[in-house]
Structure formats: structure tokens, C-alpha cells
Design a protein around this motif. Structure first.
Motif, short mmCIF file in Angstrom:
data_model
loop_
_atom_site.label_atom_id
_atom_site.label_comp_id
_atom_site.label_asym_id
_atom_site.label_seq_id
_atom_site.Cartn_x
_atom_site.Cartn_y
_atom_site.Cartn_z
N LEU A 12 -14.45 1.13 -7.60
CA LEU A 12 -14.09 0.14 -8.61
C LEU A 12 -13.23 -0.94 -7.95
O LEU A 12 -12.26 -0.62 -7.25
CB LEU A 12 -13.32 0.79 -9.76
N LEU A 13 -13.59 -2.20 -8.18
CA LEU A 13 -12.90 -3.32 -7.57
C LEU A 13 -12.22 -4.18 -8.61
O LEU A 13 -12.67 -4.26 -9.76
CB LEU A 13 -13.90 -4.18 -6.78
N LEU A 31 -14.95 12.23 -11.94
CA LEU A 31 -15.07 12.48 -10.50
C LEU A 31 -13.73 13.04 -10.06
O LEU A 31 -12.68 12.53 -10.45
CB LEU A 31 -15.43 11.20 -9.75
N ASP A 32 -13.75 14.08 -9.23
CA ASP A 32 -12.55 14.89 -9.06
C ASP A 32 -11.61 14.47 -7.93
O ASP A 32 -10.49 14.94 -7.86
CB ASP A 32 -12.93 16.37 -8.87
N LYS A 33 -12.04 13.58 -7.03
CA LYS A 33 -11.18 13.14 -5.93
C LYS A 33 -11.13 11.61 -5.94
O LYS A 33 -12.10 10.94 -6.30
CB LYS A 33 -11.71 13.63 -4.58
N SER A 34 -10.00 11.06 -5.48
CA SER A 34 -9.89 9.60 -5.47
C SER A 34 -8.92 9.14 -4.40
O SER A 34 -8.02 9.87 -3.98
CB SER A 34 -9.43 9.08 -6.83
N PHE A 35 -9.14 7.91 -3.95
CA PHE A 35 -8.18 7.18 -3.11
C PHE A 35 -8.05 5.80 -3.74
O PHE A 35 -9.06 5.12 -3.94
CB PHE A 35 -8.65 7.08 -1.67
N MET A 36 -6.83 5.40 -4.04
CA MET A 36 -6.62 4.18 -4.82
C MET A 36 -5.68 3.21 -4.12
O MET A 36 -4.58 3.58 -3.74
CB MET A 36 -6.07 4.55 -6.20
N GLY A 44 -6.20 -7.87 -7.75
CA GLY A 44 -6.86 -6.92 -6.86
C GLY A 44 -6.91 -5.51 -7.40
O GLY A 44 -6.92 -5.26 -8.60
N GLY A 45 -6.95 -4.57 -6.46
CA GLY A 45 -7.11 -3.16 -6.78
C GLY A 45 -8.46 -2.64 -6.31
O GLY A 45 -9.49 -3.23 -6.63
N ILE A 46 -8.46 -1.57 -5.51
CA ILE A 46 -9.70 -0.92 -5.05
C ILE A 46 -9.53 0.58 -5.26
O ILE A 46 -8.59 1.17 -4.73
CB ILE A 46 -9.98 -1.19 -3.55
N TRP A 47 -10.42 1.17 -6.03
CA TRP A 47 -10.41 2.62 -6.24
C TRP A 47 -11.69 3.20 -5.69
O TRP A 47 -12.78 2.73 -5.99
CB TRP A 47 -10.34 2.98 -7.71
N CYS A 48 -11.57 4.27 -4.91
CA CYS A 48 -12.74 5.01 -4.43
C CYS A 48 -12.64 6.43 -4.98
O CYS A 48 -11.65 7.13 -4.76
CB CYS A 48 -12.76 5.03 -2.91
N MET A 49 -13.68 6.86 -5.71
CA MET A 49 -13.68 8.16 -6.37
C MET A 49 -14.97 8.89 -6.03
O MET A 49 -16.01 8.27 -5.78
CB MET A 49 -13.55 7.96 -7.88
N GLU A 58 -13.34 10.60 4.53
CA GLU A 58 -12.10 10.51 5.32
C GLU A 58 -11.69 9.05 5.37
O GLU A 58 -12.44 8.20 5.85
CB GLU A 58 -12.34 11.04 6.73
N VAL A 59 -10.50 8.75 4.84
CA VAL A 59 -10.01 7.38 4.86
C VAL A 59 -9.50 7.06 6.26
O VAL A 59 -8.56 7.68 6.76
CB VAL A 59 -8.90 7.16 3.82
N MET A 60 -10.14 6.07 6.89
CA MET A 60 -9.78 5.69 8.25
C MET A 60 -8.69 4.61 8.27
O MET A 60 -7.80 4.62 9.11
CB MET A 60 -11.02 5.17 8.99
N GLU A 61 -8.81 3.66 7.34
CA GLU A 61 -7.88 2.53 7.31
C GLU A 61 -8.06 1.82 5.96
O GLU A 61 -9.11 1.92 5.34
CB GLU A 61 -8.20 1.56 8.46
N HIS A 62 -7.05 1.08 5.54
CA HIS A 62 -7.17 0.38 4.28
C HIS A 62 -6.22 -0.81 4.24
O HIS A 62 -5.24 -0.88 4.97
CB HIS A 62 -6.88 1.31 3.10
N SER A 63 -6.55 -1.75 3.37
CA SER A 63 -5.69 -2.89 3.08
C SER A 63 -5.96 -3.30 1.65
O SER A 63 -6.72 -2.64 0.93
CB SER A 63 -5.98 -4.05 4.04
N SER A 64 -5.37 -4.39 1.22
CA SER A 64 -5.60 -4.86 -0.15
C SER A 64 -7.02 -5.38 -0.33
O SER A 64 -7.46 -5.57 -1.47
CB SER A 64 -4.60 -5.97 -0.50
N GLN A 65 -7.77 -5.59 0.78
CA GLN A 65 -9.12 -6.15 0.68
C GLN A 65 -10.22 -5.19 1.13
O GLN A 65 -11.40 -5.55 1.04
CB GLN A 65 -9.22 -7.45 1.48
N TYR A 66 -9.89 -4.00 1.58
CA TYR A 66 -10.95 -3.07 1.98
C TYR A 66 -10.42 -1.64 2.09
O TYR A 66 -9.21 -1.42 2.25
CB TYR A 66 -11.59 -3.47 3.31
N ILE A 67 -11.34 -0.70 2.00
CA ILE A 67 -11.09 0.70 2.36
C ILE A 67 -12.18 1.10 3.34
O ILE A 67 -13.37 1.00 3.03
CB ILE A 67 -11.12 1.63 1.13
#
Length: 205
Positions: A12-13, A31-36, A44-49, A58-67
């Protein structure tokens, strides 16, 4: 929508919310797992579920514009970058720099998916001021061409965003040659808009 399309990973963006309110909304999504990456105020705001019984991320890196993620599904693994590009041309300069750096580090199949706030071809924008967008579009085109990324195309309506008399294809999926070999039947669908000026996009592998 999750049940209707059997969605295993959801991104979700531009969620516009953060903190306890964001967590409360996330808990209502099946969905049972998330990285927000929470919104900064209303920006902004990026949610990955995901459904963790079928997918591993596996989250490698993130910023306000990408995961940037490593995805595992069964015996397959690849890299994915979910993108929410700033609506401001100057704000996207840092994003293109980060994506170039990540592209140089990735060893294996990879793809990008999300809202790039730029178009690759003139016919992907109708209405509005063309000249005001050229600089941002060219930076996007340069990135795609430099890394020989393939646009996955789409089925459905030709534009993913509109406001007034302006229509644009701002949302898409791009892939490396290796990723396309790994998923030769992958296809992107532009779904009907819900309560948003953006149409959801659905990637089927």
C-alpha cells in the motif's frame, strides 16, 4: 480484494497515516506479517504486508520512497523494490540515486513495482502541462535504459491515475531480463479504482 484475487503480498502506497491509527488499520487487513514505513504527517507512507505461510520477505533497505526486499517463495528467490516516488521532480533525485546504487549491488533476478510519478512514453499522459513533466520523465527513462529494465506492460485501462482532465500511467512494474526468464508468464493488471485517484495494479506470477 485480498480474497478475490488471492493476494499473498500486498503493498500500500501513499497511506497518509502513521502511529496507532496505522497499526489499527493494518490489523484489519487479513495478512499476518507487515513492514511499514509510516507517513510523515499526511505525506507518503509505504506498507508491505504478506501471508507468511506462503511467502518470506527479508527487508534489505528502506527509505521514505522505497522498500528493498528479498523474496522467497518455495525454491525461488528474487529481489523486489516497492517504490513510492515523490510527486516533486526534485524530490525524486535522491530516489534515482538510491535505485542506481541498489541496482549495482543486486546479484540475481530483480524487479520494481509501484508509483513512479513519471511516464516512459508520451502517450502515457493525456492533459496537463507536458513541458513541466519532461525533466522528471527523462530521469526515469535514463534509469530504466541504463539497467535494461523491461516494462511488463498491462491489461486493463491505459491510465492508473487521473485528476480532472489529466490522465497518466504512473504505476507499473519493471523487471530485469533474469527476472523475466524466471517468470515468463508474469502479467500486470490495472484494476478498477476504489476510493482513490489511483487504480490498484495486480501482478500475477
Amino acid at each position: 480484494m485480498i480474497q478475490e484475487y488471492d493476494i499473498g503480498v500486498l503493498c500500500l502506497l501513499e497511506t497518509h497515516i502513521s502511529g496507532d491509527r496505522a497499526l489499527g488499520v493494518a490489523r484489519r487487513i487479513s495478512l499476518d506479517k507487515s513492514f511499514m514505513m509510516h507517513a510523515n504527517g499526511q505525506v507518503g507512507g509505504i506498507w508491505c504486508m504478506l501471508n507468511s505461510q506462503l511467502w518470506q520477505l527479508e527487508v534489505m533497505e528502506h527509505s521514505s520512497q522505497y522498500i528493498h526486499l528479498k523474496i522467497l517463495k518455495g525454491a525461488l528467490s528474487w529481489f523486489c523494490i516497492f517504490v513510492y516516488a515523490s510527486p516533486r521532480t526534485q524530490g525524486r533525485v535522491a530516489l534515482w540515486g538510491d535505485l542506481r546504487r541498489l541496482a549495482g549491488q543486486i546479484n540475481g533476478p530483480w524487479h520494481l513495482m509501484g508509483e513512479f510519478n513519471a511516464v516512459l512514453r508520451q502517450h502515457e499522459r493525456v492533459g496537463g502541462s507536458v513541458n513541466a513533466c519532461i525533466r522528471g520523465d527523462n530521469a526515469f527513462k535514463d534509469f530504466v535504459n541504463r539497467y535494461h529494465l523491461m516494462d511488463l506492460g498491462y491489461t486493463g485501462a491505459p491510465f492508473t491515475w487521473h485528476r480532472g482532465n489529466v490522465f497518466e500511467r504512473l504505476d507499473r512494474s519493471l523487471a530485469s531480463y533474469e527476472w523475466r526468464i524466471l517468470f515468463p508468464n508474469a502479467a500486470l493488471n490495472h484494476l478498477n479504482p476504489l476510493k482513490s485517484d489511483h487504480a490498484p495494479i495486480l501482478l500475477r506470477l
